[in-house]
Design a protein around this motif. Structure first.
Motif, PDB file in Angstrom:
ATOM      1  N   ALA A 158       0.825  -1.219   0.000  1.00  0.00           N
ATOM      2  CA  ALA A 158       0.000   0.000   0.000  1.00  0.00           C
ATOM      3  C   ALA A 158       0.853   1.260   0.000  1.00  0.00           C
ATOM      4  O   ALA A 158       0.610   2.188  -0.778  1.00  0.00           O
ATOM      5  CB  ALA A 158      -0.942  -0.006   1.204  1.00  0.00           C
ATOM      6  N   VAL A 159       1.869   1.311   0.878  1.00  0.00           N
ATOM      7  CA  VAL A 159       2.676   2.537   0.941  1.00  0.00           C
ATOM      8  C   VAL A 159       3.562   2.661  -0.288  1.00  0.00           C
ATOM      9  O   VAL A 159       3.913   3.773  -0.706  1.00  0.00           O
ATOM     10  CB  VAL A 159       3.510   2.589   2.241  1.00  0.00           C
ATOM     11  N   ASP A 160       3.936   1.518  -0.902  1.00  0.00           N
ATOM     12  CA  ASP A 160       4.706   1.569  -2.136  1.00  0.00           C
ATOM     13  C   ASP A 160       3.839   2.065  -3.294  1.00  0.00           C
ATOM     14  O   ASP A 160       4.295   2.821  -4.149  1.00  0.00           O
ATOM     15  CB  ASP A 160       5.260   0.179  -2.448  1.00  0.00           C
ATOM     16  N   SER A 161       2.570   1.648  -3.321  1.00  0.00           N
ATOM     17  CA  SER A 161       1.663   2.053  -4.402  1.00  0.00           C
ATOM     18  C   SER A 161       1.153   3.484  -4.238  1.00  0.00           C
ATOM     19  O   SER A 161       0.551   4.030  -5.167  1.00  0.00           O
ATOM     20  CB  SER A 161       0.458   1.092  -4.447  1.00  0.00           C
ATOM     21  N   TYR A 162       1.368   4.057  -3.071  1.00  0.00           N
ATOM     22  CA  TYR A 162       0.935   5.439  -2.819  1.00  0.00           C
ATOM     23  C   TYR A 162       1.617   6.405  -3.789  1.00  0.00           C
ATOM     24  O   TYR A 162       0.991   7.326  -4.327  1.00  0.00           O
ATOM     25  CB  TYR A 162       1.302   5.792  -1.375  1.00  0.00           C
ATOM     26  N   GLY A 163       2.917   6.161  -4.059  1.00  0.00           N
ATOM     27  CA  GLY A 163       3.707   7.080  -4.869  1.00  0.00           C
ATOM     28  C   GLY A 163       3.227   7.274  -6.294  1.00  0.00           C
ATOM     29  O   GLY A 163       3.082   8.420  -6.752  1.00  0.00           O
ATOM     30  N   PRO A 164       2.976   6.194  -7.063  1.00  0.00           N
ATOM     31  CA  PRO A 164       2.540   6.408  -8.449  1.00  0.00           C
ATOM     32  C   PRO A 164       1.211   7.144  -8.554  1.00  0.00           C
ATOM     33  O   PRO A 164       0.979   7.864  -9.530  1.00  0.00           O
ATOM     34  CB  PRO A 164       2.437   4.986  -9.023  1.00  0.00           C
ATOM     35  N   VAL A 165       0.329   6.984  -7.564  1.00  0.00           N
ATOM     36  CA  VAL A 165      -0.945   7.712  -7.599  1.00  0.00           C
ATOM     37  C   VAL A 165      -0.705   9.197  -7.384  1.00  0.00           C
ATOM     38  O   VAL A 165      -1.238  10.044  -8.116  1.00  0.00           O
ATOM     39  CB  VAL A 165      -1.920   7.167  -6.534  1.00  0.00           C
ATOM     40  N   THR A 166       0.117   9.548  -6.389  1.00  0.00           N
ATOM     41  CA  THR A 166       0.356  10.972  -6.111  1.00  0.00           C
ATOM     42  C   THR A 166       1.125  11.625  -7.256  1.00  0.00           C
ATOM     43  O   THR A 166       0.888  12.789  -7.584  1.00  0.00           O
ATOM     44  CB  THR A 166       1.131  11.139  -4.796  1.00  0.00           C
ATOM     45  N   ASP A 167       2.047  10.876  -7.864  1.00  0.00           N
ATOM     46  CA  ASP A 167       2.806  11.408  -8.994  1.00  0.00           C
ATOM     47  C   ASP A 167       1.871  11.675 -10.172  1.00  0.00           C
ATOM     48  O   ASP A 167       1.883  12.756 -10.782  1.00  0.00           O
ATOM     49  CB  ASP A 167       3.891  10.409  -9.384  1.00  0.00           C
ATOM     50  N   ASN A 168       1.033  10.705 -10.489  1.00  0.00           N
ATOM     51  CA  ASN A 168       0.080  10.869 -11.591  1.00  0.00           C
ATOM     52  C   ASN A 168      -0.963  11.938 -11.292  1.00  0.00           C
ATOM     53  O   ASN A 168      -1.432  12.632 -12.206  1.00  0.00           O
ATOM     54  CB  ASN A 168      -0.639   9.553 -11.860  1.00  0.00           C
ATOM     55  N   ALA A 169      -1.352  12.080 -10.030  1.00  0.00           N
ATOM     56  CA  ALA A 169      -2.387  13.068  -9.683  1.00  0.00           C
ATOM     57  C   ALA A 169      -1.936  14.470 -10.054  1.00  0.00           C
ATOM     58  O   ALA A 169      -2.718  15.287 -10.576  1.00  0.00           O
ATOM     59  CB  ALA A 169      -2.704  12.988  -8.191  1.00  0.00           C
ATOM     60  N   GLN A 170      -0.673  14.766  -9.796  1.00  0.00           N
ATOM     61  CA  GLN A 170      -0.125  16.076 -10.157  1.00  0.00           C
ATOM     62  C   GLN A 170      -0.137  16.253 -11.676  1.00  0.00           C
ATOM     63  O   GLN A 170      -0.494  17.318 -12.190  1.00  0.00           O
ATOM     64  CB  GLN A 170       1.294  16.185  -9.603  1.00  0.00           C
ATOM     65  N   SER A 171       0.224  15.201 -12.401  1.00  0.00           N
ATOM     66  CA  SER A 171       0.231  15.272 -13.860  1.00  0.00           C
ATOM     67  C   SER A 171      -1.171  15.416 -14.418  1.00  0.00           C
ATOM     68  O   SER A 171      -1.406  16.191 -15.361  1.00  0.00           O
ATOM     69  CB  SER A 171       0.888  14.018 -14.441  1.00  0.00           C
TER      70      SER A 171
END
Length: 845
Positions: free
Chosen positions: A509-522
């Motif tokens: 879960a904490v590893d998958s948190y990053g790609p969502v936050t990165d994509n959210a900004q994009s």
């Protein structure tokens, strides 16, 4: 690539034929032929339930875990999202889908090589179960066994592939919903949506893995279960290696191509006019979602297979075998439930503290989740162990010793992220040092400071935390009853790896948190939502709140920094698990080579004359270690070279097709072509890397058996420290850039340019080479279980000839990994030069 695929399968079949011709006699039964004990022969909880029935209840928990993940999936899908943001996220998913379909076909081509070895081993070498009749089980003929094992290798690939697909689907829901939630000006939803997506992935991943393994354990005939576990583990290891390596290459080609435009054209992050941004978003999912999800699936499974193999090989008494197997799987079932409870406890705490505030540190509730899960896992481990195995092997104290060893792994899963944050967090002194050095020293001191952070982290994470907890586990293993098992310290190390992943859903879960936050900004930037006519009135009317655009962008940037940190913290956990777990799997090879029967007791022992060869005094062992270490450095270079060449091609194309005047966004055709370039070079790089590892492993196993054991140990130990160093150096560079962009607000300055350069250096460090060492190490070790016995069945002269042949083939691919991947000096960036027309046509518009 098409030409490559045409000859790959014939080559694999030829390899199988060559191996088969070299096998004149069958060998004795090996670890792949071991018979599982009868789980129903032991009862638990005061005789209330037998082992088989107890584990049957685990299927219910797996079903509940799947329901947990799917309910969260539906909840995220139904969250409010503006059409402009949804359109962008669906475009990202469409490109991810095309990439995954292409990778699926590519993995099946690579599987042909594994299938060739499985057919050669089980079809020509293995003589079956010599003791089948005595054990009261059936000895299946090869014509039945081989197809079943091949089928389970495909099940392993399918498991890695499908959980990866589920991960990108839910992440591409969550990214646009996070972007939309940021407009409310409250950070809590920006935290809770990515975490909910991550928990959904984690629970589905672990539940599917555990479900498959329980089905093998409970329903596959006992005499077939051992080979099926090996086939399943090799399949999932292949799937994870391909998705991790290719995804890591893809994402960093795209990331570098997009990031360098900030320097070349002076544009902002995720500028919609940049054709590389869609590829970058796809890469965030390919490298930071698909790869880690498949990797986590494989790591969880391979660790379990390693422990099963150890128990069957090293524990002589059947009743102790049953107790240990039931205990291990009961612990895994329990940890699924504990992870779910931990999420809800931590979410309640975070909601009470942060739901109404306008700003908070996103790392705080994520850190809280890890520690809540760790504490509950430790308590549950001791309680369940006492209830389940109060007296095992005649020792009424063994339950707490086993629980304590697992606790060492659980603590590692919590302490490794904490220590990693010292070197990668936006608030750490090391990252601040990178920023400070960059202000006057530019990109040169930026790079040197990041390398320094990575080197220090390798000592503290690998040398102090992981080694220290393994030493503690070793100390506890000294208290085991004498004669309980061979090499109890090795079993202890396997349990440490088991404990690493005890709270698997939370780690994922904490590893998958990053790609969502990165994509959210994009997604926010690409949606151009602020340019929509009357958008503020529309949001007030349709969604019932007042949008705060400026604060939304700030929240998304800060959340991306937290995502970067926790992507960095999860990497050493998976890397450490791979290396610690590999020791248990290597032991299986040692038993195969040095095991024997004590004529006085009739028990299995390790023959002293063979054990002596596991020493630097035996030259082949030392040479093997040196060679294994060297392979890690080749792998690092080969994976980064693929990124360099692909990024050069992508940058050349983007520079010539980025239109700054008269256009608000890049054309779809140009964006798809960048995706195609990334896909092409990801597959070319993976092709060279996989075949090199395949043939190097075969060559090492055919040289001399203890040379091969040294090779695997060198591969694992060198890989551990190289991976930690690269992952954390990259994390420091990444968050140094984030500090400049978010905290200092100095975008477009010389300082920013220096940190962008450092970030692009760190990109392949942290997301290509370092993370892919994990599945590469496990694949080589698992494949070695079959390869080394293949080698031992062949006469010495023929074996050495084949070793030379395999090494020559490996050298050809090693040569190709640089000279065949060099930058074409005539590259212009024109569309006709990217040689990816078919991929472009296949990409949905």
């Amino acid at each position: 690539m098409a030409n490559t695929r045409r000859w790959i399968v014939p080559t694999a079949l030829s390899a199988a034929a060559g191996l088969a011709l070299g096998l004149p006699t069958p060998a004795s039964a090996s670890e792949a032929d071991l018979i599982l004990p009868d789980l129903s022969s032991r009862t638990y909880f005061g005789g209330a339930v037998d082992g088989w029935t107890l584990l049957l209840g685990g299927l219910v928990v797996c079903a509940m875990g799947l329901a947990f993940g799917l309910i969260f999936y539906r909840q995220l899908e139904r969250l409010p999202v503006h059409r402009t943001m949804r359109e962008v996220s669906e475009l990202i998913y469409a490109t991810c889908k095309t990439y995954l379909l292409s990778q699926g076909r590519f993995i099946l081509v690579l599987w042909a090589f594994i299938a060739a070895v499985i057919v050669a081993y089980f079809g020509f070498l293995s003589e079956g179960h010599a003791a089948a009749a005595a054990a009261g089980v059936r000895d299946f003929p090869r014509i039945v066994k081989v197809p079943v094992i091949l089928a389970f290798s495909l099940v392993g690939i399918a498991g890695s592939y499908l959980v990866a697909w589920f991960g990108i689907r839910i992440n591409t829901f969550a990214n646009s919903r996070t972007s939309m939630a940021s407009l409310r000006g409250r950070p809590f939803l920006c935290y809770s949506i990515p975490l909910k997506a991550g928990m959904s992935i984690g629970m589905v991943l672990i539940s599917v893995e555990l479900l498959i393994m329980l089905c093998i354990l409970l329903f596959v005939p006992r005499e077939l279960a051992g080979p099926c576990f090996i086939g399943f583990a090799i399949g999932e290891s292949l799937g994870a290696a391909a998705l991790r390596v290719a995804g890591g290459i893809f994402t960093k080609i795209a990331d570098i191509g997009a990031d360098l435009m900030k320097i070349v054209f002076g544009v902002k992050e995720d500028d919609a006019r940049n054709p590389g941004v869609i590829a970058d978003c796809t890469g965030d999912n390919a490298g930071d979602s698909v790869g880690p999800t498949a990797d986590g699936f494989e790591t969880y499974g391979v660790t379990g297979v390693a422990l099963i193999t150890f128990i069957l090989l090293a524990v002589a008494r059947p009743e102790v075998q049953v107790d240990l197997l039931v205990w291990i799987f009961a612990m895994r079932v329990m940890m699924v439930a504990v992870s779910g409870v931990s999420y809800f406890v931590n979410e309640a705490i975070a909601r009470r503290r942060f739901v109404h505030v306008r700003h908070f540190d996103f790392e705080v509730p994520l850190t809280g989740l890890i520690w809540v899960a760790s504490v509950l896992s430790i308590l549950a481990t001791y309680a369940a162990s006492y209830a389940l195995i109060p007296n095992i092997g005649g020792d009424p104290s063994l339950w707490w010793k086993l629980a304590s060893i697992i606790t060492c792994g659980t603590l590692a899963g919590a302490l490794v992220p904490e220590v990693t944050k010292v070197f990668t967090s936006t608030g750490s002194a090391h990252v601040q040092e990178v920023v400070t050095a960059s202000r006057e020293g530019g990109a040169s001191l930026n790079v040197l400071s990041g390398l320094t952070a990575g080197n220090f982290s390798a000592f503290w994470v690998g040398g102090v935390v992981i080694t220290g907890l393994m030493a503690a586990a070793y100390g506890v293993s000294l208290l085991f009853p004498e004669g309980l098992m061979l090499a109890p310290a090795v079993f202890a190390f396997g349990l440490v790896a088991f404990g690493f992943l005890g709270m698997g859903p939370v780690t994922i879960a904490v590893d998958s948190y990053g790609p969502v936050t990165d994509n959210a900004q994009s997604v926010y930037e690409l949606s151009l939502i602020e340019q929509e006519p009357g958008i503020a009135d529309e949001i007030r009317r349709e969604y019932g709140f007042e949008p705060d655009f400026e604060h939304a962008k700030l929240l998304l940037e800060e959340n991306d920094g937290a995502g970067n940190t926790f992507k960095a913290t999860a990497k050493p956990v998976l890397i450490g698990t791979a290396v610690v777990g590999a020791t248990t799997m290597i032991f299986s090879i040692v038993v195969q080579l040095a095991g024997g029967i004590d004529p006085a007791t009739g028990l299995q022992i390790l023959r002293p004359e063979q054990v002596e060869k596991l020493s630097i005094l035996h030259p082949p062992f030392l040479l093997g270690m040196i060679f294994g270490m060297s392979v890690i450095y080749w792998f690092t270079g080969a994976s980064i070279q693929a990124v360099i060449t692909g990024a050069y091609r992508a940058v050349a194309f983007i520079k010539r097709h980025m239109k700054l005047d008269g256009s608000s966004r890049a054309s779809m055709e140009d964006s798809k072509r960048v995706v195609a370039i990334c896909t092409r070079y990801a597959q070319l790089g993976m092709f060279n890397i996989f075949l090199t590892i395949f043939f190097v492993t075969l060559a090492a196993s055919f040289v001399e058996p203890f040379f091969f054991v040294g090779f695997l140990i060198g591969l694992a130990l060198s890989g551990l420290f190289q991976a930690i160093f690269m992952a954390n150096a990259g994390g420091a560079w990444d968050n140094a850039k984030k500090i400049v962009e978010t905290d200092l607000r100095e975008k477009g300055t010389a300082l920013h340019e220096a940190t962008v350069v450092g970030d692009t250096v760190g990109d392949p460090f942290k997301d290509t080479s370092s993370v892919a060492m994990n599945p590469i190490i496990k694949f080589a070790t698992l494949f070695g279980l079959l390869a080394v016995e293949l080698a031992q069945s062949i006469p010495t002269t023929m074996r050495l000839v084949l070793a030379a042949l395999f090494f020559a083939v490996a050298l050809a691919f090693i040569h190709r990994s640089f000279y065949g991947m060099r930058i074409d000096v005539n590259e212009t960036g024109d569309p006709s030069n990217d040689e990816a027309g078919k991929l472009v046509e296949a990409t949905p518009g």
